[in-house]
Write a protein that holds these residues in place. Structure first.
Motif, PDB file in Angstrom:
ATOM      1  N   SER A 247     -10.138 115.457  19.303  1.00  0.00           N
ATOM      2  CA  SER A 247      -9.767 116.493  18.487  1.00  0.00           C
ATOM      3  C   SER A 247      -8.809 116.507  17.283  1.00  0.00           C
ATOM      4  O   SER A 247      -8.118 115.556  17.618  1.00  0.00           O
ATOM      5  CB  SER A 247      -9.324 117.788  19.277  1.00  0.00           C
ATOM      6  OG  SER A 247     -10.259 118.228  20.093  1.00  0.00           O
TER       7      SER A 247
ATOM      8  N   ASP B 280     -12.797 116.822  27.558  1.00  0.00           N
ATOM      9  CA  ASP B 280     -12.061 115.867  27.020  1.00  0.00           C
ATOM     10  C   ASP B 280     -10.760 115.570  28.165  1.00  0.00           C
ATOM     11  O   ASP B 280      -9.904 116.379  28.708  1.00  0.00           O
ATOM     12  CB  ASP B 280     -11.596 116.471  25.561  1.00  0.00           C
ATOM     13  CG  ASP B 280     -11.296 114.870  24.888  1.00  0.00           C
ATOM     14  OD1 ASP B 280     -11.537 113.912  25.222  1.00  0.00           O
ATOM     15  OD2 ASP B 280     -10.660 114.995  23.506  1.00  0.00           O
TER      16      ASP B 280
ATOM     17  N   THR C 124     -13.699 119.245  17.248  1.00  0.00           N
ATOM     18  CA  THR C 124     -13.941 118.218  18.524  1.00  0.00           C
ATOM     19  C   THR C 124     -15.305 117.625  18.455  1.00  0.00           C
ATOM     20  O   THR C 124     -16.139 118.299  18.483  1.00  0.00           O
ATOM     21  CB  THR C 124     -13.609 119.043  19.759  1.00  0.00           C
ATOM     22  OG1 THR C 124     -12.475 119.897  19.838  1.00  0.00           O
ATOM     23  CG2 THR C 124     -13.773 118.215  21.249  1.00  0.00           C
TER      24      THR C 124
ATOM     25  N   SER D  10     -10.321 126.604  23.687  1.00  0.00           N
ATOM     26  CA  SER D  10     -10.084 125.657  24.332  1.00  0.00           C
ATOM     27  C   SER D  10      -8.959 126.194  25.495  1.00  0.00           C
ATOM     28  O   SER D  10      -8.139 126.802  25.035  1.00  0.00           O
ATOM     29  CB  SER D  10      -9.359 124.327  23.600  1.00  0.00           C
ATOM     30  OG  SER D  10     -10.308 123.827  22.564  1.00  0.00           O
TER      31      SER D  10
ATOM     32  N   SER E 169      -4.389 115.737  21.523  1.00  0.00           N
ATOM     33  CA  SER E 169      -5.589 115.135  20.888  1.00  0.00           C
ATOM     34  C   SER E 169      -6.101 113.799  21.332  1.00  0.00           C
ATOM     35  O   SER E 169      -5.738 112.820  21.187  1.00  0.00           O
ATOM     36  CB  SER E 169      -5.106 114.938  19.500  1.00  0.00           C
ATOM     37  OG  SER E 169      -4.592 116.228  18.779  1.00  0.00           O
TER      38      SER E 169
END
Lengths: 374, 374, 374, 374
Positions: C5, B28, C13, B5, C2
């Motif tokens: 995840s 995300d 995730t 990530s 977060s």
């Protein structure tokens, strides 16, 4: 989220401004039962400390580190060791002479982060550079001293290999020489030249840049992780994040662009120790973001300090054109003191990846592998 | 923890191997209500896609991206927009020709990550390079296409400025030219030369490296954070983490080492727009890790691909000396396709810092400041 | 950061909405060389899957999981194993019947997250609950199936111990019974009662809550970390983050408030195995945030689903008072299916801490310690 | 990675042991230009400080906090404000009486983390509990004092609602009463009872637990994030991570299990302020992990302190059966002082999510929405 922390398993958070009460850091995730006292850290701080030769700023910063937490006497050995809890380190700021900041509190020094702090936050601590001061790097060096104790057999060394446009002669490279001159220069002949050269720069109130090389021996193979936890990616961030650094390269670096595929790829033969021996190290010890077991070799370029005597055009925080020149105590070549800082950052990154690898993979696979039965 | 990530607020996690069923990513933290369909992403993937000229690998990878989540029709506008939930993207792997991997499954290709994956994990997916394949970079490009939509006014462009030892002439730089030749080269004359040069390399079964420059216009001032969330630190990690990259520099970069303090520090004057105008950009748009509002300029060096026809000495996973040469479809200069990838990484880093800055500071301070009453 | 995840070393995730093309997850940081195929995951998904009795929603979700990445055939064993790279899992959404959402697309269902998604993001995917759908929990179960394979000897089991106001009799607890009734209830007598009770609830178009207990046996001592990486803190987050959960407790839990110090503190004796034996387990296997080696015991409360037939007062997204009732297929007690989900979250948290402990501390200290010479 | 840090945008890292030189914390990510001096923090520390009544430990810990970094005088206002850089806070440890630790240095106190620290790390700082001491919570309170200043209109208050088995009468709840008795009890009548009750416990050398309720008014709607950045998930972790806490619940909490769907779902009507009014608050201000704009209500259970006079069976670190009783100064009900700690953790979590929401979404959507033209 990383604002003032780096590392994952071995995680360092620093705080403090140049002229506040203290600077410090918290080292979290350090393994327990590692012998640690201030005496393990202080020598590295002393190497970075200014005022040790006429070639660095004459500020006197004793930089005495204190451990506030995370150590205790081990009953078994009777020694002070890490406990596995956070290790807080502080250095009190003592040389905060009551200086007149009238000139710089409103004006932006070109090449410094004065404007960017102001435009980001709406204010800045302008005393001695505040948070942007190179003083913060003392805590990197302190954390690095701890990191060095984590990976068995790790040896991280650095050297200045270029000052201004003048490079060393790599054929004269002698690690022992690094400790003998005020430039961390491995080439004795070049070091002598640098003394004269930098005297001239200093007397002119000017400044020059430098290139630093850091070499880590004893890095186990297998450290690093695809794809965004690559060892080279983390090293690049760690070194580029040092004040005044404008470039980072690994192994052959920018020269790799000019090589042919035949020249660049490091061939392999089995070594006598049952491990692969690489016949060259253009990779700088890292392939696919993962350490090969060869020395990890990185270089970074440090720009000349922007604190110079010559007046420069600038603006102030109220939107007026102005001029500024920097008097006072400054390094004519900040790159010199970047050597122990670069070493420390390298040690921190490798320690972090060592713990991460141990966490994810556990005991390293036994290489070479046994050939499966057909 | 970052294995696969990157980014903090705008966070991208990629997965997939070259010859598995699919590659993909999860984006995300993307703000909601941004118009987004596959058509916003596909053109960037098409730029990166191999097989478009004789100068890149002839593999056919249609690289059709599908959005699996995180978008919905906005009632107000009738358009498909992001919802603020994770955006998953996948590309099915279609060109997995049933190839004979007998030669590479046990032998390590010099310059590739074959040995390091094996020694780290105890095994590797050797088909087409597995996770180390440049195929993964398609997902960076896809994520970058989303990132470009987050920062108003941002324009990220890249160009190849050196191939092998041959540099472009910056005086002939023309952004429009970049789209007209297969090398993303802004110098038409050099592009013509590169065509001949690379034909020679390709026919010899060899490979060359390259240097890429990425420029981001429209980056608001104030992005980045001291001390370990620096914009330049994150850019360095992002670019060094691209396959085959061995060096990253910002602004004057390694040349900064050779400049004097007077030359290096970018002077400032008030501009007509009420903002400071810098008279040069040696800083590459970043001071103290924080954007200045000038264009952000980075360069990175790509090594020659290690897949070459000439046999090279190597070892196998069972500890035997051996030889290997790489047949099949490969890029003679992987640096070419690194242009859209570098752009994407830059866009992702800037988008991330844009959101972080908005989070921590909220509305930007109004600069210049009002002078306090005395 | 977060958003979607969880976990640090073992990091999951998830993505996807109830009625998008697919839901999925990426498991990053999994150790290599763990045998893994879809057959290791599917049975856990089947336990969670709705439509298996009249007591859960009659939606048909086959929930067939596919592994997209992170596995390969190990030459040594011939088995498919993890490679250490990200494991992507997807489940296609197949039962997306073209339903009329006219009623819920603008109105907020009380007790659901309709309003909060709208006020946060400015829009929401209302089809089947979108991202807030319990469908997302399938990916938790899938990730948990992988997590279970990481810690040697770990056994995580869960049971429903209360439905509505009705508790089980712990004296009748029989783990074998859990698999024999549709409620995961360890008390056969209570399970029979629950069947009648829940039939009544279901026919009335109402819903009830539940309390679930999860027990992990075989958790090595020493997992967890002071102060903000506590095992209990992470378990609390993991379980409270399951849809509809409103309370979490560990060991004696809320009852601990009513105990005396004498009753609460678990006394210790040396066991025959050379390890300490605790004479009770009010701590629920965790002291100071660190596992004791006893079973880790947690309970969590699940509210009744808010999807009920009785019309409830509400407002719509345009600011009008309104009414809504939920027709269609819903669980009268969502707590039932929370059992495999809670197990999975516990397994993920323990696997994460197992890897973290191995990373920071390496090989566990040999306890008891040798007494130092006086 | 979180070992000793919590929060993402508003990130707190604490360090220090009970009897080391100092405890402290670093608050990173705090917005700039927030007025802050020690006087903003000290009152909260004073509320937590022991020795203020006969019902808490008689240790004298003046707990004078010092700010080491991250603040500066704002030229515009003349006030000391945050600068956006890390705020380091320290409290020197002064009441470290040279005590005889012979009894506890080798023996494990039941209910304490002595054994778990030893088995995890191989040693522990046993003086005053070391890192597991409740003393660390002073830094949570200090960080919470800063967090309270970040969210406009936020008001976080706590109260003790149960001591041992004795609950307050919620009908007599009076927030003003909380400041008038040594128990933070909102029920004056119960507070009088608690004084007698706890005297008895104290004189018997025993201890009791408690339940604490924290209420946050003024939480904007839209804070929290699906699926693993839920506001309730983060609150659960933050509160469960306080020393001695064994349970956390939100809104109706464990009672929700016993409610019907009709009772549990909070109905909505449009309020006069153009916002939705909820007719009840079983949700505790959180739906789907996202704040509703109602008060956020959490409760947590604190176990009795395990430091009691009655001898308890235990083992020592060398594997021998033994006995231990705890003499000295201890809280008969540690739950009392958990009230300001719980408030602080709630404030930190909400501040963090406030910044995260501002980062991802920016300006909140204007609710209610305009109805699209048909």
């Amino acid at each position: 989220m990383s604002f003032n922390s780096f590392g994952h398993m071995f995680r360092v958070t620093t705080f403090g401004e140049s002229h506040g009460p203290a600077i410090g850091c918290v080292v979290d995730g350090c393994p327990p039962r590692i012998a640690l006292t201030e005496a393990d850290i202080q020598p590295y701080l002393d190497r970075r400390r200014p005022g040790q030769s006429r070639f660095t700023t004459q500020r006197q910063e004793p930089d005495m580190v204190r451990i506030l937490s995370g150590v205790f006497i081990d009953a078994a050995s009777g020694r002070q060791v890490t406990t596995g809890t956070p290790i807080a380190l502080v250095i009190d700021n003592v040389d905060q002479r009551s200086k007149d900041y009238a000139d710089i509190k409103d004006k932006y020094r070109p090449g410094h982060a004065d404007y960017t702090y102001d435009v980001k936050y709406g204010l800045r601590d302008y005393r001695g550079g505040g948070r942007q001061s190179a003083r913060e790097t003392a805590m990197r060096v302190a954390a690095g001293a701890i990191a060095r104790k984590i990976v068995p057999g790790l040896n991280v060394r650095g050297a200045l290999i270029q000052m201004g446009p003048h490079r060393i002669d790599r054929a004269r490279w002698d690690w022992a020489e690094v400790g003998r001159n005020p430039f961390f220069c491995p080439d004795a002949e070049r070091a002598a030249f640098f003394a004269d050269y930098l005297d001239g720069v200093r007397k002119a109130g000017s400044a020059v840049g430098a290139v630093i090389e850091i070499v880590a021996d004893g890095v186990p193979p297998g450290l690093g992780a695809p794809i965004y936890g690559k060892l080279d990616g983390d090293l690049a961030a760690a070194l580029m994040g040092i004040n005044a650094v404008k470039g980072v390269e690994i192994g052959a670096g920018f020269n790799a662009a000019a090589l042919s595929g035949e020249e660049n790829a490091d061939e392999m033969r089995m070594g006598n120790d049952g491990k692969p021996a690489f016949l060259s190290n253009n990779a700088g010890g890292i392939l696919g973001g993962i350490s090969t077991g060869q020395p990890v070799v990185v270089r970074f370029a440090v720009k000349p300090t922007s604190s110079i005597l010559t007046p420069r055009r600038t603006v102030d925080r109220y939107g007026n054109d102005s001029e500024i020149s920097t008097k006072g105590r400054h390094d004519p070549c900040v790159g010199i003191r970047a050597v122990p800082i670069g070493e420390a950052m390298m040690a921190c990154v490798i320690a972090d990846h060592f713990l991460r690898q141990r966490g994810q993979v556990g005991e390293a696979p036994a290489w070479p592998f046994a050939k499966p039965a057909p």
